[in-house]
Design a protein around this motif. Structure first.
Motif, PDB file in Angstrom:
ATOM      1  N   ASP A  18      44.371 -43.868 -10.273  1.00  0.00           N
ATOM      2  CA  ASP A  18      44.015 -45.218 -10.703  1.00  0.00           C
ATOM      3  C   ASP A  18      44.403 -45.480 -12.151  1.00  0.00           C
ATOM      4  OD1 ASP A  18      42.163 -43.284 -11.418  1.00  0.00           O
ATOM      5  OD2 ASP A  18      40.525 -44.715 -11.582  1.00  0.00           O
ATOM      6  N   CYS A  19      44.748 -44.439 -12.905  1.00  0.00           N
ATOM      7  CA  CYS A  19      45.234 -44.594 -14.293  1.00  0.00           C
ATOM      8  C   CYS A  19      46.759 -44.747 -14.226  1.00  0.00           C
ATOM      9  CB  CYS A  19      44.835 -43.393 -15.155  1.00  0.00           C
ATOM     10  SG  CYS A  19      43.054 -43.200 -15.369  1.00  0.00           S
ATOM     11  N   LEU A  20      47.212 -45.963 -14.190  1.00  0.00           N
ATOM     12  CA  LEU A  20      48.619 -46.221 -13.894  1.00  0.00           C
ATOM     13  C   LEU A  20      49.552 -45.680 -14.962  1.00  0.00           C
ATOM     14  CD1 LEU A  20      48.331 -49.861 -12.478  1.00  0.00           C
ATOM     15  CD2 LEU A  20      48.027 -47.657 -11.331  1.00  0.00           C
ATOM     16  N   LEU A  21      49.181 -45.830 -16.246  1.00  0.00           N
ATOM     17  CA  LEU A  21      50.049 -45.316 -17.316  1.00  0.00           C
ATOM     18  C   LEU A  21      50.145 -43.798 -17.266  1.00  0.00           C
ATOM     19  CD1 LEU A  21      49.222 -47.500 -20.454  1.00  0.00           C
ATOM     20  CD2 LEU A  21      51.385 -47.362 -19.237  1.00  0.00           C
ATOM     21  N   THR A  22      49.026 -43.153 -16.961  1.00  0.00           N
ATOM     22  CA  THR A  22      49.035 -41.691 -16.873  1.00  0.00           C
ATOM     23  C   THR A  22      49.918 -41.224 -15.727  1.00  0.00           C
ATOM     24  OG1 THR A  22      46.800 -41.570 -17.805  1.00  0.00           O
ATOM     25  CG2 THR A  22      47.581 -39.654 -16.585  1.00  0.00           C
ATOM     26  N   VAL A  23      49.823 -41.898 -14.586  1.00  0.00           N
ATOM     27  CA  VAL A  23      50.666 -41.534 -13.437  1.00  0.00           C
ATOM     28  C   VAL A  23      52.137 -41.714 -13.785  1.00  0.00           C
ATOM     29  CG1 VAL A  23      51.274 -42.175 -11.075  1.00  0.00           C
ATOM     30  CG2 VAL A  23      48.877 -42.037 -11.746  1.00  0.00           C
ATOM     31  N   ARG A  24      52.472 -42.806 -14.455  1.00  0.00           N
ATOM     32  CA  ARG A  24      53.868 -43.035 -14.844  1.00  0.00           C
ATOM     33  C   ARG A  24      54.329 -41.988 -15.862  1.00  0.00           C
ATOM     34  NH1 ARG A  24      54.091 -48.957 -16.954  1.00  0.00           N
ATOM     35  NH2 ARG A  24      56.258 -48.314 -17.341  1.00  0.00           N
ATOM     36  N   ALA A  25      53.440 -41.609 -16.789  1.00  0.00           N
ATOM     37  CA  ALA A  25      53.792 -40.570 -17.763  1.00  0.00           C
ATOM     38  C   ALA A  25      54.008 -39.229 -17.067  1.00  0.00           C
ATOM     39  CB  ALA A  25      52.708 -40.456 -18.825  1.00  0.00           C
ATOM     40  N   LEU A  26      53.169 -38.919 -16.069  1.00  0.00           N
ATOM     41  CA  LEU A  26      53.350 -37.676 -15.315  1.00  0.00           C
ATOM     42  C   LEU A  26      54.681 -37.689 -14.561  1.00  0.00           C
ATOM     43  CD1 LEU A  26      49.723 -37.227 -13.941  1.00  0.00           C
ATOM     44  CD2 LEU A  26      50.917 -35.628 -15.449  1.00  0.00           C
ATOM     45  N   GLY A  27      55.015 -38.848 -13.982  1.00  0.00           N
ATOM     46  CA  GLY A  27      56.287 -38.944 -13.272  1.00  0.00           C
ATOM     47  C   GLY A  27      57.477 -38.769 -14.196  1.00  0.00           C
ATOM     48  N   GLY A  28      57.420 -39.393 -15.367  1.00  0.00           N
ATOM     49  CA  GLY A  28      58.503 -39.219 -16.336  1.00  0.00           C
ATOM     50  C   GLY A  28      58.606 -37.786 -16.823  1.00  0.00           C
ATOM     51  N   LEU A  29      57.456 -37.115 -16.999  1.00  0.00           N
ATOM     52  CA  LEU A  29      57.473 -35.719 -17.434  1.00  0.00           C
ATOM     53  C   LEU A  29      58.107 -34.829 -16.379  1.00  0.00           C
ATOM     54  CD1 LEU A  29      56.605 -33.601 -19.535  1.00  0.00           C
ATOM     55  CD2 LEU A  29      54.393 -33.472 -18.369  1.00  0.00           C
ATOM     56  N   LEU A  30      57.759 -35.049 -15.107  1.00  0.00           N
ATOM     57  CA  LEU A  30      58.374 -34.258 -14.036  1.00  0.00           C
ATOM     58  C   LEU A  30      59.881 -34.477 -13.991  1.00  0.00           C
ATOM     59  CD1 LEU A  30      55.745 -34.677 -11.167  1.00  0.00           C
ATOM     60  CD2 LEU A  30      56.135 -32.671 -12.599  1.00  0.00           C
ATOM     61  N   LYS A  31      60.308 -35.713 -14.206  1.00  0.00           N
ATOM     62  CA  LYS A  31      61.749 -35.994 -14.230  1.00  0.00           C
ATOM     63  C   LYS A  31      62.423 -35.240 -15.369  1.00  0.00           C
ATOM     64  CE  LYS A  31      65.524 -38.312 -13.147  1.00  0.00           C
ATOM     65  NZ  LYS A  31      66.206 -38.141 -11.866  1.00  0.00           N
ATOM     66  N   PHE A  32      61.804 -35.230 -16.529  1.00  0.00           N
ATOM     67  CA  PHE A  32      62.365 -34.516 -17.686  1.00  0.00           C
ATOM     68  C   PHE A  32      62.427 -33.020 -17.426  1.00  0.00           C
ATOM     69  CE2 PHE A  32      61.343 -32.111 -21.558  1.00  0.00           C
ATOM     70  CZ  PHE A  32      62.462 -32.389 -22.322  1.00  0.00           C
ATOM     71  N   LEU A  33      61.349 -32.451 -16.872  1.00  0.00           N
ATOM     72  CA  LEU A  33      61.321 -31.009 -16.608  1.00  0.00           C
ATOM     73  C   LEU A  33      62.398 -30.623 -15.608  1.00  0.00           C
ATOM     74  CD1 LEU A  33      57.457 -30.379 -16.363  1.00  0.00           C
ATOM     75  CD2 LEU A  33      58.959 -29.887 -18.292  1.00  0.00           C
ATOM     76  N   GLY A  34      62.572 -31.456 -14.583  1.00  0.00           N
ATOM     77  CA  GLY A  34      63.596 -31.152 -13.593  1.00  0.00           C
ATOM     78  C   GLY A  34      65.001 -31.275 -14.152  1.00  0.00           C
ATOM     79  N   ARG A  35      65.205 -32.218 -15.061  1.00  0.00           N
ATOM     80  CA  ARG A  35      66.536 -32.410 -15.637  1.00  0.00           C
ATOM     81  C   ARG A  35      66.865 -31.298 -16.630  1.00  0.00           C
ATOM     82  NH1 ARG A  35      68.013 -38.271 -17.888  1.00  0.00           N
ATOM     83  NH2 ARG A  35      67.848 -38.653 -15.644  1.00  0.00           N
ATOM     84  N   ARG A  36      65.907 -30.953 -17.485  1.00  0.00           N
ATOM     85  CA  ARG A  36      66.140 -29.903 -18.489  1.00  0.00           C
ATOM     86  C   ARG A  36      65.951 -28.498 -17.908  1.00  0.00           C
ATOM     87  NH1 ARG A  36      65.690 -31.232 -24.093  1.00  0.00           N
ATOM     88  NH2 ARG A  36      66.764 -33.231 -24.364  1.00  0.00           N
ATOM     89  N   ARG A  37      65.236 -28.397 -16.764  1.00  0.00           N
ATOM     90  CA  ARG A  37      64.944 -27.097 -16.148  1.00  0.00           C
ATOM     91  C   ARG A  37      64.276 -26.160 -17.149  1.00  0.00           C
ATOM     92  NH1 ARG A  37      66.504 -26.080 -11.476  1.00  0.00           N
ATOM     93  NH2 ARG A  37      66.822 -23.857 -11.771  1.00  0.00           N
ATOM     94  N   ILE A  38      63.180 -26.639 -17.690  1.00  0.00           N
ATOM     95  CA  ILE A  38      62.458 -25.881 -18.712  1.00  0.00           C
ATOM     96  C   ILE A  38      61.962 -24.558 -18.141  1.00  0.00           C
ATOM     97  CG2 ILE A  38      60.505 -25.925 -20.302  1.00  0.00           C
ATOM     98  CD1 ILE A  38      62.677 -27.971 -20.942  1.00  0.00           C
ATOM     99  N   GLY A  39      62.354 -23.457 -18.763  1.00  0.00           N
ATOM    100  CA  GLY A  39      61.902 -22.131 -18.359  1.00  0.00           C
ATOM    101  C   GLY A  39      62.689 -21.509 -17.229  1.00  0.00           C
ATOM    102  N   VAL A  40      63.533 -22.281 -16.547  1.00  0.00           N
ATOM    103  CA  VAL A  40      64.314 -21.716 -15.429  1.00  0.00           C
ATOM    104  C   VAL A  40      65.787 -22.061 -15.602  1.00  0.00           C
ATOM    105  CG1 VAL A  40      62.404 -21.704 -13.786  1.00  0.00           C
ATOM    106  CG2 VAL A  40      63.786 -23.773 -14.034  1.00  0.00           C
TER     107      VAL A  40
END
Length: 848
Positions: A172-194
């Protein structure tokens, strides 16, 4: 590698050292196994933050590589200046800040300022802009729900997975959900740690955790430094010059008695997040008070020993997720789970009215026993260490046991094979052996004869030459080929099957990762509170009281927690700043009388002579300790509603700041003036001394008058100053808001005795000459200083000292005479007029 052979004389050889495999007895793992091993050094954690700002609200999420966990903050309101975001950045110090490329003016201005101000952080964060479409609400939800999370059992259906994640993530926290989605996109693009893994290996995410910054007390980095809450020093080891820091003499240093690294991390987190949440503070104090009871000392020591085995579980789970598990990881995990079960059993016998004991007893579920039982029954720790790979105990897999029996029986079997092979070889060959090499198979090995010089000489009828190694020729014979067919690659087959079992065991552990994460959270909390209880017992601390209705603090017979450890004698004092009376306390007194220590002690002083050192209560540190849930060095302490602590005590001078000392002082005071509320505590020591005396005095008076004009909204302020004119010239308005305090002293002839006691009143002199004498300045300089001071105070002109003037005249005369005697009057090129005009006349002017 197994090998057998025959000796010269046509008799078979026995297996050589290290050639035939031996059976290793399995060792039942116990908690103390491997006690002497040091914990593996952690790699520095990286934090990647994603933030969205919209309509006055923030959505924040960040990924911590230290525990492979995503932390999120539910949508929170923030000012247009983004003060809340700045606080988050100051606390977590991210390596990168991810946000949408589509931002309003406030966020753009903030990010521009963040990039330009790189002097506070060791390294300014990288700003990463992603297209706004990557922060879409629906696509962000889809990323969250389709993620591969090890803490979610594979048996869950899609619907169950959605319900499970909904219990953790606030959709229900829309900004938080969008921030989580953007973070997952960044992690997948940069492949942090892998970065070096296969592309189908995703970034490990071991959990989602919520963090909030409400009810927190605002304290800036300058305050942490000047109060000596933290104090990093270079490590003395030459191997850690580049990155090694150790904690110096600081509050964190004396209270940190944690047994596990995660306890130490949590204690540091509590120090950076002092809170106003009275329920949380009292729950911490309840645990400390319980362990301070004499009858609970043995229990505290036993729990402390168990906590020493709680290791870096997130790192192990991350390796399991990436299939990089080490042999030592299974040992560490087993000891951690075994110790957690011990903690659970111990806490079940403790009062369940204390919340922490109840949570440990309940949340340390039977999943822990299942994990410990699996590891203990499956993993052969002794065999794994010997072979430096994962091995299983007997009776786990009949097929593996059968293959191991075959492998163990190879030496005697191959001896018989070698004997038969030797009978069919040329009589010139004195011996042979049959060896087994993993991945290659069985080979016949014979010594190189002197006649075998060229490669063509290696050919033997009926044998296939393979290679030459260490003056031994290796061949395939009909018998060895038959052995390859019958026995196969035993060693690799066993390794493959044991690796499969390890993978299955990893899946069982990862399916129960949630309970392991909970173990780490509760165990680290218990570790911190046991450490605080131990310090409180040793140093004689007492429990503070909290009152949400009162503003300010009341301390009776408080002590400086660091100074009392370094001084031979310590004089406690009391302090009170509550209600609308005496909100501004102006403290005057001679130099070295303890004014600064009344606020805090930035540098512990040296005590000249045999007199004992003492000091007054340390308002700032005692208040801070109470706000992190610690017992405090005072007989009694009552802490009201405090929302911030501001200081102007010691200038954090640095060339990298590009600011003068006085400008740094002004910045610190400006921060207090602009942000302090009626619930704030402000500590100011010697403000104004970095500039002209009149200007500094005027600024100090103006700042105090500004706060006094606020009336009941005035913060609680402690001002220590040597500007006696502040009182003598009546620069402050009279009223109940101002209280004048001084440090009690007594003059005994020419000597000045410090009592280090605070009393009401105003000092009449700074007694700087007495302090100068203690510092070792020559008596004639001190006498001259007193003379000049008296002349200035009486308004009389300052004349040079006659003796010094006469000595200077004689020196100038002697210099002139020496120059004249060096002249060669018979030299025709000598120009006496030039000598008179350039040497004699200027010297005569200076002499006369």
């Amino acid at each position: 590698m197994a090998s057998v052979g025959a000796t010269s004389g046509r008799t078979p050889q026995e297996p050589g050292p290290g050639e035939a495999p031996t059976s290793l007895p399995s060792l039942a793992p116990v908690p103390g196994f491997g006690e002497g091993e040091e914990e593996e050094e952690e790699e520095p954690a990286e934090i990647h933050l994603c933030v969205l700002w919209n309509s006055g609200h923030l959505g924040i999420a960040y990924y911590d590589t230290g525990d492979s966990t995503i932390h999120f903050m539910p949508d929170a309101p923030d000012h247009e200046s983004l003060k809340l975001l700045q606080r988050v950045l100051d606390e977590i110090n991210p390596l990168s800040v991810v946000t949408s490329a589509k931002q309003d003016e406030n966020m753009t201005r903030f990010l521009g300022k963040l990039v330009s101000q790189d002097h506070r952080a060791p390294k300014r964060p990288e700003i990463v802009f992603l297209p706004s479409v990557d922060f879409g609400l629906e696509i962000s939800k889809q990323r969250l729900l389709s993620g591969n999370y090890s803490f979610i059992p594979d048996s869950m259906t899609a619907t169950e997975k959605i319900l499970f994640l909904s219990s953790i993530i606030p959709f229900d926290c829309l900004l938080t959900v969008r921030a989580l989605g953007g973070l997952l996109k960044f992690l997948g693009r940069r492949r942090i740690g892998v970065e070096l893994e296969d592309y189908n290996v995703s970034v490990p995410i071991l959990g989602f955790k919520k963090f909030v910054l409400t009810h927190l007390v605002s304290i800036d980095q300058d305050t942490y430094s000047v109060l000596q809450i933290f104090k990093s020093e270079s490590h003395p080891s030459v191997y850690k010059v580049a990155s090694g820091l150790k904690e110096g003499l600081s509050l964190f240093g004396i209270l940190n008695r944690c047994r596990c690294k995660w306890g130490e991390k949590l204690l540091r987190l509590w120090f950076t997040r002092p809170t106003q949440d009275l329920g949380e503070l009292n729950s911490r104090l309840d645990v400390i008070q319980f362990f301070l009871l004499p009858q609970n000392l043995d229990m505290a020591q036993m729990l402390h020993r168990l906590l020493g085995h709680i290791k870096n579980v997130p790192l192990i789970l991350k390796r399991m997720k990436l299939s990089h598990t080490k042999v030592s990881d299974w040992q560490v995990l087993y000891k951690t789970v075994y110790s957690a079960l011990g903690l659970r059993d111990a806490c079940r016998s403790l009062p369940q009215s204390i919340q922490l004991f109840q949570e440990i007893a309940h949340d340390f579920s039977d999943d822990l026993h299942h994990i410990a039982s699996l590891i203990g029954k499956v993993v052969d720790f002794e065999g794994s260490l010997a072979e430096n790979r994962f091995t299983v105990l007997p009776n786990i897999d009949p097929e593996i046991d059968e293959k191991k029996r075959r492998l163990m029986g190879l030496p005697s079997f191959l001896t018989e094979v070698a004997r038969k092979e030797l009978e069919n070889l040329d009589s010139r060959i004195p011996s042979c052996s049959v060896i087994y090499i993993p991945l290659i198979g069985f080979l016949l090995c014979i010594p190189r004869l002197p006649s075998m010089v060229e490669t063509s000489d290696f050919e033997i009828e009926g044998l296939d030459f393979m290679f030459l190694s260490e003056e031994k020729l290796h061949y395939r014979s009909a018998r060895t080929k038959e052995l390859d067919t019958l026995l196969g690659d035993l060693h690799c087959d066993i390794r493959d099957q044991e690796t499969l079992l390890m993978y299955q065991l990893q899946c069982q552990v990862l399916a129960r990762a949630a309970v392991l994460t909970r173990v780490l959270d509760l165990a680290s909390r218990l570790d911190v509170l046991l450490a605080l209880a131990s310090a409180a017992r040793d140093y004689g601390y007492s429990r503070p009281r909290y009152s949400a209705r009162l503003l300010g603090v009341r301390i009776r017979n408080g002590r400086h927690p660091l100074m009392e450890l370094c001084a031979r004698t310590f004089v406690p004092n009391s302090a009170e700043c509550m209600g609308d009376t005496g909100r501004v306390k102006v403290i005057t007194g001679p130099n070295s009388s303890g004014k600064s220590i009344y606020l805090k002690q930035p540098h512990l002083p040296h005590s000249p002579g045999p007199r004992p050192v003492s000091s007054s209560p340390q308002v700032g540190l005692i208040t801070f300790m109470a706000l992190v849930g610690s017992f405090v060095p005072a007989e009694e302490a009552e802490i009201g509603a405090v929302d911030a602590i501001f200081t102007r005590i010691h200038s954090c001078e640095s060339i990298s700041l590009g600011l003068s000392t006085f400008m740094i002082d002004l910045n610190q005071v400006a921060k207090a003036v602009n942000n302090a509320t009626e619930r704030s505590l402000v500590l100011i020591d010697e403000f104004g001394k970095g500039t002209n005396t009149v200007d500094g005095l005027a600024l100090l008076a103006a700042v105090i008058r500004h706060w006094l004009a606020l009336g009941p909204m005035c913060p609680h302020i402690f001002v220590a100053t040597n500007f006696l004119s502040l009182v003598q010239l009546q620069l402050l308005p009279q009223g109940p808001l101002v209280q004048y305090l001084t440090m009690e002293t007594c003059e005994d002839g020419d000597d000045l005795v410090f009592f280090y006691q605070v009393c009401e009143g105003v000092a009449n002199a700074s007694h700087a000459s007495h302090t100068a004498a203690q510092a070792g300045l020559p008596d004639r300089l001190i006498a001259r200083g007193k003379e000049v001071s008296d002349l200035i105070r009486s308004g009389k002109p300052i004349k040079p000292v006659k003796e010094l003037l006469k000595a200077k005249q004689m020196e100038n005369c002697q210099t002139l005479v020496d120059k004249f005697l060096k002249l060669d009057l018979e030299d025709p090129s000598l120009d006496l007029e030039t000598f008179m005009s350039q040497e004699v006349l200027p010297a005569a002017t200076a002499i006369l």
